[in-house]
Design an enzyme around this catalytic site. Structure first.
Site, short mmCIF file in Angstrom:
data_model
loop_
_atom_site.label_atom_id
_atom_site.label_comp_id
_atom_site.label_asym_id
_atom_site.label_seq_id
_atom_site.Cartn_x
_atom_site.Cartn_y
_atom_site.Cartn_z
N ASP A 1 0.85 -1.20 0.00
CA ASP A 1 0.00 0.00 0.00
C ASP A 1 0.88 1.24 0.00
OD1 ASP A 1 -1.87 1.98 0.69
OD2 ASP A 1 -3.01 0.58 1.95
N GLU B 1 -7.42 5.45 -6.40
CA GLU B 1 -8.82 5.11 -6.62
C GLU B 1 -9.24 5.95 -7.81
OE1 GLU B 1 -10.71 2.87 -5.30
OE2 GLU B 1 -9.29 2.20 -3.79
N THR C 1 -5.11 13.55 -14.13
CA THR C 1 -6.27 13.47 -15.02
C THR C 1 -6.70 14.86 -15.48
OG1 THR C 1 -8.62 12.93 -15.03
CG2 THR C 1 -7.70 13.45 -12.91
N ASP C 2 -7.40 14.90 -16.61
CA ASP C 2 -7.94 16.19 -17.08
C ASP C 2 -9.11 16.65 -16.21
OD1 ASP C 2 -9.83 14.31 -17.92
OD2 ASP C 2 -9.92 15.00 -20.00
N GLU C 3 -9.64 15.74 -15.39
CA GLU C 3 -10.82 16.11 -14.58
C GLU C 3 -10.51 17.19 -13.54
OE1 GLU C 3 -13.36 13.01 -13.22
OE2 GLU C 3 -13.09 11.83 -15.02
N TYR D 1 -13.48 12.42 -6.56
CA TYR D 1 -12.32 11.85 -7.27
C TYR D 1 -11.43 12.96 -7.81
CZ TYR D 1 -9.65 10.13 -11.29
OH TYR D 1 -8.65 9.88 -12.19
N LYS E 1 -7.57 14.09 -6.84
CA LYS E 1 -6.45 14.12 -7.80
C LYS E 1 -5.85 15.53 -7.85
CE LYS E 1 -5.11 11.26 -10.20
NZ LYS E 1 -4.10 10.16 -10.01
N ASN F 1 -9.83 10.66 -21.08
CA ASN F 1 -10.34 9.29 -20.88
C ASN F 1 -9.58 8.26 -21.71
OD1 ASN F 1 -12.61 11.08 -20.08
ND2 ASN F 1 -13.62 9.14 -19.71
N PRO G 1 -26.76 1.30 -19.30
CA PRO G 1 -27.21 2.49 -18.57
C PRO G 1 -26.52 3.75 -19.08
CG PRO G 1 -25.72 1.17 -17.21
CD PRO G 1 -25.80 0.50 -18.53
N TYR H 1 -26.23 7.73 -18.50
CA TYR H 1 -26.56 8.75 -17.50
C TYR H 1 -27.17 9.98 -18.18
CZ TYR H 1 -23.34 6.14 -14.38
OH TYR H 1 -22.70 5.19 -13.63
P1 NAD Z 1 -7.29 1.53 -12.02
O1 NAD Z 1 -8.35 1.78 -11.00
O2 NAD Z 1 -7.54 0.58 -13.14
O3 NAD Z 1 -5.96 1.03 -11.28
C1 NAD Z 1 -5.49 1.58 -10.08
C2 NAD Z 1 -4.45 0.63 -9.49
O4 NAD Z 1 -3.95 1.23 -8.28
C3 NAD Z 1 -5.00 -0.75 -9.13
O5 NAD Z 1 -4.13 -1.76 -9.58
C4 NAD Z 1 -5.06 -0.72 -7.61
O6 NAD Z 1 -4.89 -2.00 -7.02
C5 NAD Z 1 -3.90 0.21 -7.28
N1 NAD Z 1 -4.06 0.86 -5.97
C6 NAD Z 1 -5.17 1.50 -5.50
N2 NAD Z 1 -4.93 1.95 -4.25
C7 NAD Z 1 -3.64 1.61 -3.94
C8 NAD Z 1 -2.83 1.81 -2.79
N3 NAD Z 1 -3.29 2.45 -1.71
N4 NAD Z 1 -1.56 1.37 -2.82
C9 NAD Z 1 -1.08 0.70 -3.91
N5 NAD Z 1 -1.82 0.46 -5.02
C10 NAD Z 1 -3.09 0.91 -5.02
O7 NAD Z 1 -6.90 2.97 -12.54
P2 NAD Z 1 -6.46 3.45 -14.02
O8 NAD Z 1 -7.65 3.77 -14.79
O9 NAD Z 1 -5.43 2.52 -14.56
O10 NAD Z 1 -5.76 4.84 -13.63
C11 NAD Z 1 -4.38 4.87 -13.25
C12 NAD Z 1 -4.00 6.30 -12.94
O11 NAD Z 1 -4.21 7.12 -14.09
C13 NAD Z 1 -4.81 6.94 -11.82
O12 NAD Z 1 -3.95 7.75 -11.07
C14 NAD Z 1 -5.85 7.78 -12.54
O13 NAD Z 1 -6.23 8.88 -11.76
C15 NAD Z 1 -5.07 8.21 -13.76
N6 NAD Z 1 -5.87 8.48 -14.99
C16 NAD Z 1 -6.78 7.56 -15.45
C17 NAD Z 1 -7.47 7.81 -16.64
C18 NAD Z 1 -8.46 6.81 -17.20
O14 NAD Z 1 -9.15 7.14 -18.16
N7 NAD Z 1 -8.56 5.62 -16.68
C19 NAD Z 1 -7.24 9.00 -17.33
C20 NAD Z 1 -6.33 9.93 -16.82
C21 NAD Z 1 -5.64 9.64 -15.64
O1 DAU Z 2 -11.03 12.09 -18.00
C1 DAU Z 2 -10.20 11.18 -17.36
C2 DAU Z 2 -11.00 10.33 -16.41
O2 DAU Z 2 -11.81 9.46 -17.21
C3 DAU Z 2 -10.14 9.51 -15.44
O3 DAU Z 2 -9.43 10.40 -14.61
C4 DAU Z 2 -11.00 8.57 -14.61
O4 DAU Z 2 -10.17 7.75 -13.80
C5 DAU Z 2 -11.81 7.69 -15.55
O5 DAU Z 2 -12.65 6.84 -14.81
C6 DAU Z 2 -12.62 8.54 -16.53
O6 DAU Z 2 -13.69 9.25 -15.84
P1 DAU Z 2 -15.18 9.35 -16.43
O7 DAU Z 2 -16.10 9.62 -15.33
O8 DAU Z 2 -15.20 10.24 -17.62
O9 DAU Z 2 -15.31 7.82 -16.98
P2 DAU Z 2 -16.53 6.76 -16.92
O10 DAU Z 2 -16.13 5.63 -17.79
O11 DAU Z 2 -16.94 6.48 -15.53
O12 DAU Z 2 -17.70 7.56 -17.64
C7 DAU Z 2 -17.57 8.07 -18.96
C8 DAU Z 2 -18.85 8.84 -19.29
O13 DAU Z 2 -19.93 7.91 -19.40
C9 DAU Z 2 -19.27 9.83 -18.21
O14 DAU Z 2 -19.84 10.96 -18.84
C10 DAU Z 2 -20.32 9.08 -17.41
C11 DAU Z 2 -20.98 8.19 -18.46
N1 DAU Z 2 -21.47 6.88 -17.97
C12 DAU Z 2 -20.63 6.10 -17.24
C13 DAU Z 2 -21.04 4.86 -16.80
C14 DAU Z 2 -20.11 3.99 -15.98
C15 DAU Z 2 -22.74 6.44 -18.33
O15 DAU Z 2 -23.49 7.15 -19.03
N2 DAU Z 2 -23.13 5.21 -17.89
C16 DAU Z 2 -22.36 4.41 -17.11
O16 DAU Z 2 -22.81 3.31 -16.72
#
Ligand code: NAD
Ligand code: DAU
Length: 351
Positions: free
Chosen positions: A61, A86, A132-134, A157, A161, A186, A212, A214
């Site tokens: 962790d 997370e 993230t861009d969020e 979230y 970040k 994303n 689903p 949203y």
């Molecule tokens: P993910 O949820 O798939 O993976 C996160 C990983 O972190 C998992 O393997 C989990 O076990 C590990 N983890 C969580 N808490 C931990 C802790 N306390 N100690 C050690 N490990 C821990 O996430 P992802 O989508 O691969 O995103 C990875 C990174 O990129 C994140 O920082 C996220 O904010 C960023 N990011 C994600 C996206 C996206 O679209 N998914 C876009 C931009 C930035």
């Molecule tokens: O922009 C980068 C981010 O993109 C990352 O930092 C996050 O970790 C990653 O989860 C993602 O965030 P979003 O909230 O944009 O992703 P998500 O896949 O949850 O949702 C994408 C869009 O779809 C969002 O507008 C919500 C919508 N949605 C999502 C789910 C899960 C739905 O309409 N239905 C759904 O069931």
């Protein structure tokens, strides 16, 4: 070994692609993957490289200070690529404090141990924080996020970040810890946990379950293939300038509804269903609280400084992603059994 690198969160979606890229591309680097293996971490994602000589997995962790100190002292890391977090917005709405713990306190802990362990000797060191861009909030119809866009996070979230980004900036300015941050849009592709829109929709369509959507489905996201993100991370880790931040995006904006319709048509083809059959599964449900309307990234900086740009056409990327999930049923089935069912019920039953 030329370099020893700590990658956190390497068993997750993006992290596993980054670990694979580094292990295969840099046989003279030693890659240590530290991951807590939360519900989102999955060692199956790294099956193909788990026996590589230059790779080691440590279950742990980022909140565990003693473990981090031991790892820094044992491996003498030259760099950290920090992805552990997370990452799901909906979960952050239900359980915000978990996000504060991991994303804020966890990042602070990692920064602090890096600072203590490197002890002022920052030559050839790099702390790279993946964000993230969020953090920039929500756009209207016009405009793009640039590196200087003021932070305006709206969900627990994105606030967590943003907070971790501020801590990284503070460690750079206050202690001169060499650090960079990238803010990406994303991601989509293989190995994404099916709580996120694209794999969730693929899985539901496959099983003839409602998709689903949203609100009205008019929210816009800018999608990037995960391996393009991993390549940008590789470039920035090696050539990014300490103290700087970089935006990464796909130049690829889609409303959720158009994206889902495109997925439905690919799935109809792949599953030999009648044209339009999967679209019938689209179901509008209660909107996400505080749902950001639009994200769009201007990635001119990384493009002009380092020549990075997305490589994959979106339709091609979506098709190969659909094929991956259909070809990797075992991976998907293992995840969507057990705890996932409870999550799905809690999240969607009364929407
Ligand atoms: P993910 O949820 O798939 O993976 C996160 C990983 O972190 C998992 O393997 C989990 O076990 C590990 N983890 C969580 N808490 C931990 C802790 N306390 N100690 C050690 N490990 C821990 O996430 P992802 O989508 O691969 O995103 C990875 C990174 O990129 C994140 O920082 C996220 O904010 C960023 N990011 C994600 C996206 C996206 O679209 N998914 C876009 C931009 C930035
Ligand atoms: O922009 C980068 C981010 O993109 C990352 O930092 C996050 O970790 C990653 O989860 C993602 O965030 P979003 O909230 O944009 O992703 P998500 O896949 O949850 O949702 C994408 C869009 O779809 C969002 O507008 C919500 C919508 N949605 C999502 C789910 C899960 C739905 O309409 N239905 C759904 O069931």
């Amino acid at each position: 070994m030329e370099k020893t690198i700590l990658i956190t969160g390497g068993a997750g979606f993006i992290g596993s692609h980054v670990v694979r890229l580094f292990v295969n591309k840099y046989p003279h680097y030693q890659i240590i993957n530290l991951d807590k293996l939360t519900y989102a971490g999955n060692l199956q994602n790294l099956k193909d490289i788990e026996d590589a000589k230059n790779y080691e997995f440590v279950k742990g962790d980022i909140l565990d200070t003693e473990l981090l100190k031991t790892l820094f002292s044992k491996y003498k890391f030259d760099g950290v690529i920090h992805l552990a977090a997370e990452s799901h917005v909906d979960r952050s709405i239900t359980n915000p404090l978990e996000f504060v713990q991991t994303n804020v306190i966890g990042t602070a802990n990692l920064l602090n141990v890096a600072k203590l362990s490197w002890n002022g000797d920052f030559e050839n060191k790099m702390f790279y924080h993946i964000s993230t861009d969020e953090v920039f909030g929500s756009l209207g119809k016009e405009g793009y996020f640039v590196e200087t866009t003021p932070y305006d996070p709206r969900s627990p979230y994105s606030a967590s970040k943003a907070s971790s980004d501020h801590l990284v900036r503070a460690y750079f300015h206050t202690y001169k810890l060499p650090a960079i941050i990238s803010n990406c849009s994303n991601n989509y592709g293989p190995n994404q946990f099916p709580e996120k829109l694209i794999p969730l929709a693929i899985n539901n369509i496959k099983n003839n379950k409602n998709i689903p959507v949203y609100g009205k489905g008019d929210n816009i996201r800018d999608w990037l293939f995960v391996i393009d993100h991993a390549k940008a991370i590789d470039l920035l880790f090696h050539q990014g300038k300490a103290g700087e931040t970089y935006n990464i995006g796909g130049d690829n904006e889609w409303t959720n509804l158009d994206l889902i319709r495109t997925l439905c048509s690919i799935m109809d083809e792949r599953l030999n269903r009648e044209k339009g059959a999967s679209e019938k599964l689209i179901t509008f449900v209660t909107d996400r609280a505080g749902h950001d309307m639009r994200y769009a990234i201007d990635f001119t900086k990384i493009n002009q400084k380092l020549g990075w740009k997305p490589s994959l056409d979106f339709k091609q990327g979506l098709e190969s992603t659909v094929d991956w999930y259909l070809d990797n049923e075992d991976w998907l089935n293992l995840i969507v059994s057990g705890a996932y069912q409870n999550y799905y019920k809690d999240q969607y039953e009364n929407r």
